[in-house]
Design a protein around this motif. Structure first.
Motif, PDB file in Angstrom:
ATOM      1  N   VAL A 175       0.490  -1.271  -0.029  1.00 46.98           N
ATOM      2  CA  VAL A 175       0.214   0.012   0.195  1.00 46.98           C
ATOM      3  C   VAL A 175       0.912   1.435  -0.415  1.00 46.98           C
ATOM      4  N   ILE A 176       0.806   2.296  -0.567  1.00 42.78           N
ATOM      5  CA  ILE A 176       1.246   3.405  -1.270  1.00 42.78           C
ATOM      6  C   ILE A 176       0.385   4.709  -0.584  1.00 42.78           C
ATOM      7  N   GLY A 177       1.312   5.085   0.613  1.00 41.88           N
ATOM      8  CA  GLY A 177       0.019   6.514   0.816  1.00 41.88           C
ATOM      9  C   GLY A 177       1.085   7.563  -0.144  1.00 41.88           C
ATOM     10  N   ALA A 178       0.140   8.393  -0.805  1.00 41.45           N
ATOM     11  CA  ALA A 178       0.346   9.211  -1.415  1.00 41.45           C
ATOM     12  C   ALA A 178      -0.585  10.123  -1.859  1.00 41.45           C
ATOM     13  N   VAL A 179      -1.266  10.633  -0.660  1.00 43.47           N
ATOM     14  CA  VAL A 179      -1.763  11.421  -0.887  1.00 43.47           C
ATOM     15  C   VAL A 179      -0.974  13.002   0.307  1.00 43.47           C
ATOM     16  N   LEU A 180      -0.525  13.804  -0.344  1.00 41.23           N
ATOM     17  CA  LEU A 180      -0.234  15.071   0.035  1.00 41.23           C
ATOM     18  C   LEU A 180      -0.864  16.306  -0.241  1.00 41.23           C
ATOM     19  N   VAL A 181      -0.575  17.167   0.715  1.00 39.70           N
ATOM     20  CA  VAL A 181      -1.757  18.829   0.525  1.00 39.70           C
ATOM     21  C   VAL A 181      -0.889  19.745   0.910  1.00 39.70           C
ATOM     22  N   PRO A 182       0.031  20.068  -0.223  1.00 41.52           N
ATOM     23  CA  PRO A 182       0.557  21.380   0.130  1.00 41.52           C
ATOM     24  C   PRO A 182       0.728  21.663   1.540  1.00 41.52           C
ATOM     25  N   GLY A 183       1.994  22.202   2.275  1.00 42.08           N
ATOM     26  CA  GLY A 183       1.762  22.966   3.223  1.00 42.08           C
ATOM     27  C   GLY A 183       0.983  22.376   4.322  1.00 42.08           C
ATOM     28  N   ALA A 184       0.245  21.479   4.044  1.00 41.31           N
ATOM     29  CA  ALA A 184      -0.848  21.084   5.223  1.00 41.31           C
ATOM     30  C   ALA A 184      -0.244  19.665   5.766  1.00 41.31           C
ATOM     31  N   THR A 185      -1.039  19.122   7.086  1.00 39.24           N
ATOM     32  CA  THR A 185      -0.856  18.330   7.817  1.00 39.24           C
ATOM     33  C   THR A 185      -1.622  17.011   6.368  1.00 39.24           C
ATOM     34  N   ALA A 186      -1.272  15.962   6.305  1.00 43.55           N
ATOM     35  CA  ALA A 186      -1.583  15.119   5.388  1.00 43.55           C
ATOM     36  C   ALA A 186      -3.008  14.212   6.727  1.00 43.55           C
ATOM     37  N   PRO A 187      -4.006  14.076   5.282  1.00 43.62           N
ATOM     38  CA  PRO A 187      -4.757  13.540   5.906  1.00 43.62           C
ATOM     39  C   PRO A 187      -5.000  11.893   6.499  1.00 43.62           C
ATOM     40  N   LYS A 188      -5.827  11.488   7.687  1.00 43.44           N
ATOM     41  CA  LYS A 188      -5.002   9.822   7.768  1.00 43.44           C
ATOM     42  C   LYS A 188      -6.702   8.737   7.161  1.00 43.44           C
ATOM     43  N   LEU A 189      -5.230   8.175   6.598  1.00 41.47           N
ATOM     44  CA  LEU A 189      -6.594   7.291   5.677  1.00 41.47           C
ATOM     45  C   LEU A 189      -7.031   6.274   6.111  1.00 41.47           C
ATOM     46  N   VAL A 190      -5.468   5.531   6.573  1.00 41.91           N
ATOM     47  CA  VAL A 190      -5.985   4.512   7.166  1.00 41.91           C
ATOM     48  C   VAL A 190      -5.494   4.841   8.768  1.00 41.91           C
ATOM     49  N   ARG A 191      -7.037   4.000   9.920  1.00 39.16           N
ATOM     50  CA  ARG A 191      -6.406   4.243  11.180  1.00 39.16           C
ATOM     51  C   ARG A 191      -5.810   2.483  11.805  1.00 39.16           C
ATOM     52  N   ARG A 192      -5.410   2.648  13.151  1.00 34.26           N
ATOM     53  CA  ARG A 192      -4.966   1.652  13.526  1.00 34.26           C
ATOM     54  C   ARG A 192      -5.962   0.176  13.295  1.00 34.26           C
ATOM     55  N   ALA A 193      -6.623   0.283  13.809  1.00 34.34           N
ATOM     56  CA  ALA A 193      -7.842  -0.322  14.104  1.00 34.34           C
ATOM     57  C   ALA A 193      -8.229  -1.524  11.755  1.00 34.34           C
ATOM     58  N   GLN A 194      -8.080  -0.189  11.267  1.00 32.16           N
ATOM     59  CA  GLN A 194      -8.059  -0.988   9.994  1.00 32.16           C
ATOM     60  C   GLN A 194      -6.966  -2.065   9.846  1.00 32.16           C
ATOM     61  N   LEU A 195      -6.098  -1.712  10.239  1.00 28.88           N
ATOM     62  CA  LEU A 195      -4.687  -2.523  10.015  1.00 28.88           C
ATOM     63  C   LEU A 195      -5.044  -4.121   9.954  1.00 28.88           C
ATOM     64  N   LYS A 196      -5.871  -4.660  11.092  1.00 28.54           N
ATOM     65  CA  LYS A 196      -6.216  -5.897  10.844  1.00 28.54           C
ATOM     66  C   LYS A 196      -6.751  -6.591  10.079  1.00 28.54           C
ATOM     67  N   LEU A 197      -7.401  -5.479   8.466  1.00 27.38           N
ATOM     68  CA  LEU A 197      -8.404  -6.088   7.456  1.00 27.38           C
ATOM     69  C   LEU A 197      -7.078  -6.978   6.846  1.00 27.38           C
ATOM     70  N   MET A 198      -5.856  -6.715   7.332  1.00 29.09           N
ATOM     71  CA  MET A 198      -4.442  -6.606   6.139  1.00 29.09           C
ATOM     72  C   MET A 198      -4.070  -8.093   6.349  1.00 29.09           C
ATOM     73  N   LYS A 199      -3.495  -8.682   5.384  1.00 31.64           N
ATOM     74  CA  LYS A 199      -2.813  -9.938   5.715  1.00 31.64           C
ATOM     75  C   LYS A 199      -1.367  -9.485   5.985  1.00 31.64           C
ATOM     76  N   PRO A 200      -0.799 -10.535   6.950  1.00 32.68           N
ATOM     77  CA  PRO A 200       0.754 -10.529   7.776  1.00 32.68           C
ATOM     78  C   PRO A 200       1.377 -10.600   6.380  1.00 32.68           C
ATOM     79  N   GLY A 201       2.140  -8.863   7.464  1.00 31.53           N
ATOM     80  CA  GLY A 201       3.399  -8.729   5.907  1.00 31.53           C
ATOM     81  C   GLY A 201       3.108  -8.345   5.314  1.00 31.53           C
ATOM     82  N   THR A 202       1.893  -7.424   4.586  1.00 36.82           N
ATOM     83  CA  THR A 202       1.556  -6.977   4.077  1.00 36.82           C
ATOM     84  C   THR A 202       2.989  -4.851   4.098  1.00 36.82           C
ATOM     85  N   VAL A 203       2.545  -4.933   3.151  1.00 37.34           N
ATOM     86  CA  VAL A 203       3.931  -3.336   3.265  1.00 37.34           C
ATOM     87  C   VAL A 203       3.102  -1.815   3.169  1.00 37.34           C
TER      88      VAL A 203
END
Length: 244
Positions: free
Chosen positions: A103-131
């Protein structure tokens, strides 16, 4: 630098997917008889486009998400359907997380904090060893579990998911990055040298658009908002500078 970082994101992510580096042991391009790795790109800007291009070039199964339908149409036209495009919604992100190897996080807002698109709780949706590769880490990161890392220790693991969060990715390819940055900035440097700072800013709207601070005033709206300063339009600040 976004072009460099986007392309590096796939290079780094592919290495992290190797079993020895904590990944799932997946080859992005696959081989005959074995399906390729699945890459989810969040964001269709310069970083996301270059990441998708590299992943597709390796033969990966690539899906790109963005909030702009016009941008998704452009990307679909460029790649002729070789990259799947989806609107960026919570449901589509979560569906993508379930299937992705990288998964590539490529959301950039010039000059501002990037939005959080993936929360910790959502990591459980992923397969172990996903990058997860968070290219937005220098602006806070777009994964809740991200924290800045270095080229010496680029990764860490949270809930079985490998995070690559190097804050200065182009620094690893310093020769290429320096030449690319010089190609982009040298015309502006020449204009500044020939005209002087104030006249050059007044004459070139592209140079003016890059102005963040002028004579002690913050001239970038997002930067002013994030840091709690008053915002002064760049053209106003430059006009005041020239009138001195």
């Amino acid at each position: 630098m976004s072009e460099v970082a986007g392309r590096m994101a796939i290079q780094a992510g592919a290495a992290c997917l190797e079993k020895a580096h904590g990944g799932r042991g997946v080859l992005l391009g696959g081989v005959p008889g074995v399906a390729p790795g699945r890459v989810l790109v969040l964001g269709g800007g310069v970083v996301g486009l270059n990441a998708a291009r590299m992943a597709a070039g390796l033969g990966a199964d690539v899906t790109l998400l963005d909030t702009s339908l016009a941008r998704l149409k452009d990307i679909d036209m460029v790649f002729g359907g070789r990259i799947k495009t989806l609107m960026s919604t919570v449901q589509n992100i979560e569906d993508g997380l379930r299937e992705a190897d990288l998964v590539i996080g490529a959301v950039l807002v010039p000059g501002a904090t990037a939005p959080k698109l993936v929360r910790r709780a959502q990591l459980k949706l992923m397969k172990p060893g996903t990058v997860l590769v968070d290219v937005a880490i220098d602006q806070g990161g777009c994964f809740e579990t991200s924290r800045p890392t270095t080229h010496q220790q680029p990764t860490f693991e949270v809930d079985g998911i490998v995070h690559y969060c190097v804050a200065n990715m182009p620094g690893a390819v310093s020769r290429t990055a320096t030449m690319a940055l010089t190609n982009a900035t040298l015309p502006f440097i020449r204009k500044l040298a020939a005209l002087g700072t104030g006249p050059a800013l007044a004459a070139d709207p592209h140079l003016l658009a890059g102005l963040n601070v002028c004579a002690g005033q913050v001239t970038h709206a997002a930067v002013a908002h994030e840091l709690g300063y008053d915002y002064v339009p760049a053209a106003t600040a430059v006009e005041a500078l020239l009138s001195r």
